[in-house]
Design an enzyme around this catalytic site. Sequence first.
Site, short mmCIF file in Angstrom:
data_model
loop_
_atom_site.label_atom_id
_atom_site.label_comp_id
_atom_site.label_asym_id
_atom_site.label_seq_id
_atom_site.Cartn_x
_atom_site.Cartn_y
_atom_site.Cartn_z
N TYR A 1 1.53 -8.08 88.34
CA TYR A 1 2.57 -7.26 87.69
C TYR A 1 3.08 -6.20 88.68
CZ TYR A 1 5.19 -5.55 83.68
OH TYR A 1 6.20 -5.19 82.84
N LYS B 1 7.24 0.50 85.02
CA LYS B 1 7.07 0.72 83.57
C LYS B 1 6.45 2.09 83.29
CE LYS B 1 8.77 -3.14 81.79
NZ LYS B 1 10.16 -3.13 81.30
N1 LIG Z 1 8.27 -10.99 78.09
C1 LIG Z 1 7.26 -10.16 78.15
O1 LIG Z 1 6.09 -10.56 78.25
C2 LIG Z 1 7.51 -8.67 78.06
C3 LIG Z 1 6.46 -7.84 77.64
C4 LIG Z 1 6.68 -6.46 77.58
C5 LIG Z 1 7.92 -5.95 77.94
N2 LIG Z 1 8.92 -6.81 78.34
C6 LIG Z 1 10.20 -6.22 78.72
O2 LIG Z 1 11.19 -6.65 77.83
C7 LIG Z 1 12.45 -6.52 78.47
C8 LIG Z 1 13.25 -7.79 78.24
O3 LIG Z 1 12.66 -8.86 78.95
P1 LIG Z 1 12.47 -10.33 78.33
O4 LIG Z 1 11.02 -10.63 78.41
O5 LIG Z 1 13.20 -10.45 77.05
O6 LIG Z 1 13.12 -11.25 79.46
P2 LIG Z 1 14.66 -11.71 79.69
O7 LIG Z 1 14.66 -12.33 81.05
O8 LIG Z 1 15.12 -12.52 78.57
O9 LIG Z 1 15.43 -10.32 79.69
C9 LIG Z 1 15.54 -9.50 80.84
C10 LIG Z 1 17.00 -9.14 80.91
O10 LIG Z 1 17.23 -8.18 81.95
C11 LIG Z 1 18.53 -8.46 82.40
N3 LIG Z 1 18.81 -7.81 83.69
C12 LIG Z 1 18.09 -7.89 84.84
N4 LIG Z 1 18.74 -7.22 85.81
C13 LIG Z 1 19.88 -6.72 85.25
C14 LIG Z 1 20.99 -5.98 85.75
N5 LIG Z 1 21.08 -5.59 87.02
N6 LIG Z 1 22.00 -5.66 84.88
C15 LIG Z 1 21.95 -6.04 83.59
N7 LIG Z 1 20.93 -6.76 83.07
C16 LIG Z 1 19.93 -7.10 83.90
C17 LIG Z 1 18.56 -9.98 82.53
O11 LIG Z 1 19.86 -10.48 82.64
C18 LIG Z 1 17.88 -10.36 81.22
O12 LIG Z 1 18.85 -10.50 80.20
C19 LIG Z 1 12.16 -6.19 79.93
O13 LIG Z 1 12.24 -4.79 80.12
C20 LIG Z 1 10.73 -6.63 80.07
O14 LIG Z 1 10.05 -5.97 81.12
C21 LIG Z 1 8.72 -8.15 78.38
#
Ligand SMILES: NC(=O)c1ccc[n+]([C@@H]2O[C@H](COP(=O)([O-])OP(=O)(O)OC[C@H]3O[C@@H](n4cnc5c(N)ncnc54)[C@H](O)[C@@H]3O)[C@@H](O)[C@H]2O)c1
Length: 255
Positions: free
Chosen positions: A155, A162
């Site tokens: 990570y 984060k």
């Molecule tokens: N999936 C997991 O296990 C998990 C767990 C905890 C937190 N999160 C967090 O949830 C959030 C969403 O992630 P997700 O898991 O739904 O994955 P995802 O890939 O579906 O979403 C991530 C999004 O970030 C966008 N992004 C990245 N760079 C960008 C930029 N420069 N401008 C605009 N958009 C941008 C991508 O286009 C994508 O839509 C993130 O912050 C991630 O760290 C995810």
Amino acid sequence: MIDLTGKVAVVFGLANKRSIAWAIAQKLSEAGARLAICYQSERLKREAEALIPELRDAQIFQCDVSNDAEIDAVFEQLKTTYGKLDILVHSIGFAPADAIKNDFLLTTRDDFRVAHDVSVYSLIALARGAVPLMTEGGSILTLTYYGSTKVFPNYNVMGVAKAALEAAVRYLAASLGSKNIRVNAISAGPIKTLAARGIGDFSKILTAVEERGPLHRNVEQIEVGNVALFLSSPLASGITGEITFVDCGYNITGL
Ligand SMILES: NC(=O)c1ccc[n+]([C@@H]2O[C@H](COP(=O)([O-])OP(=O)(O)OC[C@H]3O[C@@H](n4cnc5c(N)ncnc54)[C@H](O)[C@@H]3O)[C@@H](O)[C@H]2O)c1
């Protein structure tokens, strides 16, 4: 029953139907909010176009949050289209591939900068864009992960980002409280999404949660959506600056 009729919500971070942003958008829409959904780039436009007809009264907008001009432009469009905003969801995270694969010691200056710019600074920039439109108060919500506090394999710099994001939630909450704008984060358990696929050995984390977490299963996007709906609603009017875990209880386990 939460009723968001008459509210306008903007959700950033829709990549595809597995995105946490999509589950949150669905729940906010079901509750009656008008939805503005933002996708990052032309490449992701088709996916967004295909999904939003499932929502009542939703429109899509393009915005790369690493670009100030695009952020300014999207809030101009939102102002023209809706005249106000009530809810902002920041569901965005990014770190260059090498940084979430190689040894943490090898994190480069540029990968550190990009991860923090896209995953942390963007929350501040989007909040600044939204505040003038949140004339009746509002809710700002972001997504974080337990890797901010504990070490998870690969990570790496995302964990550091984060931690900064969670601190930014507290500072923004203090900054915006007098405007009745609340700022919170959901700390979601691991979910197989596009972003998660980039993290080396992600399936090991999923397995650990199944084996050792109190509920012995992984969380689903829609469960994060449910809590996002609550935190964005008047039911959470007394909550700001908080990190709420939606992780099937994994964070309480010691072994
Ligand atoms: N999936 C997991 O296990 C998990 C767990 C905890 C937190 N999160 C967090 O949830 C959030 C969403 O992630 P997700 O898991 O739904 O994955 P995802 O890939 O579906 O979403 C991530 C999004 O970030 C966008 N992004 C990245 N760079 C960008 C930029 N420069 N401008 C605009 N958009 C941008 C991508 O286009 C994508 O839509 C993130 O912050 C991630 O760290 C995810």
